[in-house]
Write an enzyme that holds these catalytic residues in place. Structure first.
Site, PDB file in Angstrom:
ATOM      1  N   TYR A 160       0.802  -1.228   0.000  1.00 12.03           N
ATOM      2  CA  TYR A 160       0.000   0.000   0.000  1.00 12.03           C
ATOM      3  C   TYR A 160       0.840   1.287   0.000  1.00 12.03           C
ATOM      4  CZ  TYR A 160      -2.611   3.879   1.719  1.00 12.03           C
ATOM      5  OH  TYR A 160      -3.111   5.135   1.859  1.00 12.03           O
ATOM      6  N   HIS A 217      -3.403   0.203   6.846  1.00 10.91           N
ATOM      7  CA  HIS A 217      -4.368  -0.023   5.769  1.00 10.91           C
ATOM      8  C   HIS A 217      -5.076  -1.378   5.891  1.00 10.91           C
ATOM      9  CE1 HIS A 217      -5.968   1.485   1.865  1.00 10.91           C
ATOM     10  NE2 HIS A 217      -5.687   2.608   2.471  1.00 10.91           N
TER      11      HIS A 217
HETATM   12 MG   LIG Z   1      -5.659   5.681   5.350  1.00 11.04          MG
END
Ligand SMILES: [Mg+2]
Length: 408
Positions: A160, A217
């Site tokens: 991410y 995340h």
């Molecule tokens: Mg975030």
């Protein structure tokens, strides 16, 4: 006073902003943002097919009743598509209300509580050294707070918000190559082994004053998240974001029982019912709901007030999927909220974005200074808007190495 027309525009520089413009019989108009990242056409269709035909003829000053009319009237409540569409209407009605009062919207909440609102930038690196360079870049510009994400040695793919190659800098998530998402491959063990020491090194390098944030995340299970929150305590984070998927409110209790690391959650929430227990039981430190997906200023201000009763501070979502209109709505809340914490901020201020959404809101030394223009203080240039149209895109999906679908 009556609403006589409303229009929806989709498009923008490097983003599919969904912009609503509500016109009144007195010439005053209001603007709202219904951008639901990577699903932008859906709130736009809801607005065009159902909500706008019902708005025509209503008194725009009755923003509370109009919100209740759409929310209760839909029968099937909540959900990000509906709430983003309601949110755009609500923002536009507050914009109109401010213009009618000849006051910036924050005055209608109770006025300014601070001189400027602290923001955090996104630093990112393919590896830790690359990330250190990215953090320095923001610190040199005067940012007081930086979210830090870096590549993990041995991770099968970039994860991410991390660039694949050194020095790539910004990574805006949405891939406009097509509607089918890229696949990222995730390995929790590698992350848990590497990241706590990396965060401690960042703290050593930049000293005690920099506010360091980190976003998991949603990748961890509750027990893993508790272990991680405890392991990163030496880095003294400003916050640890989305350690677990947000729909399990019990997971946050597990984390709280094992660590004092401040927890921020809620960027995918769209209702107070997603976070009331987290707030009332004081299981989080920052609430991240956005004015767009949260249904607008009216319901989000209620969440801010509830949070304030429980020492939970605001930390509104501010990814580039938020147009300058919802960022302005959040800036007015940030200027007023007694329990303001921080605002996520990704550079919106490109010349193209400023031309499409002119405003006097300004960023200076890591702080947002809200415009004192009447209403939300941001405009929309329809001639400029003709340059843009909807572009299909997607953000990645995540699988484990054996192919199991995981949480993006
Ligand atoms: Mg975030």
């Amino acid at each position: 006073m009556k609403i006589i027309d409303a229009k929806v525009f989709i498009g923008g520089p490097a983003k599919n902003y969904v912009t609503l413009k509500i016109m009144t019989d007195q010439g005053v108009y209001g603007l709202g943002d219904a951008t639901l990242n990577n699903r932008e056409t859906l709130p736009a269709a809801y607005l065009q097919d159902y909500l706008i035909p019902n708005l025509i003829g209503l008194d725009p000053r009755r923003s509370e009743d109009i919100w209740q009319f759409f929310y209760r009237g839909a029968y099937f409540r909540r959900g990000p598509i509906a709430m983003a569409a309601f949110g755009a209407i609500d923002m536009a009605l507050w914009d109109i209300k401010g213009k009618l009062a000849n006051m910036p919207v924050y005055e209608l909440f109770g006025g300014l509580s601070r001189d400027g609102a602290m923001v955090y930038a996104h630093a990112t690196g393919s590896d830790l050294e690359d990330l250190m360079d990215s953090i320095s870049h923001y610190v040199e510009q005067g940012y007081k707070a930086v979210r830090v994400q870096c590549g993990i040695p041995g991770m099968p793919t970039a994860s991410y918000a991390v660039p694949e190659h050194k020095g790539e800098g910004k990574h805006y998530i949405t891939d406009f190559a097509g509607i089918r998402p890229k696949v990222e491959v995730w390995d929790t063990d590698k992350y848990l082994r590497y990241m706590p020491d990396a965060l401690a090194e960042i703290r050593d390098r930049f000293g005690p004053d920099l506010k360091i944030l980190h976003d998991v995340h949603h990748r961890l299970l509750p027990r893993e998240a508790a272990e991680f929150a405890k392991a990163v305590e030496p880095a003294r984070l400003f916050w640890l974001e989305d350690p677990t998927p947000a729909e399990d409110q019990n997971a946050l209790r597990m984390i709280r029982q094992h660590s004092t690391t401040p927890i921020a959650i809620g960027e995918v929430f769209n209702s107070v019912w997603d976070c009331n227990r987290l707030i009332e039981d004081e299981l989080i430190d920052f609430i991240r709901i956005a004015v767009t997906y949260g249904g607008g200023i009216t319901p989000v201000k209620r969440i801010v007030d509830l949070a304030g009763l429980h020492n939970v501070r605001t930390g509104f979502h501010g990814a580039p999927s938020h147009s300058p209109i919802s960022m302005a709505a959040q800036s007015h809340l940030n200027a007023w909220a007694p329990n303001f914490g921080i605002q996520e901020y990704l550079v919106l201020g490109t010349p193209e974005c400023d031309a499409l959404f002119p405003s006097d809101h300004r960023m200076d030394n890591g702080m947002i200074h809200v415009s004192d223009a009447p209403g939300l203080g941001v405009d929309f240039d329809e001639t400029e808007a003709k340059r843009y149209s909807y572009k299909p895109g997607s953000h990645p999906v995540v699988r484990l190495q054996d192919g199991t679908m995981w949480n993006y």
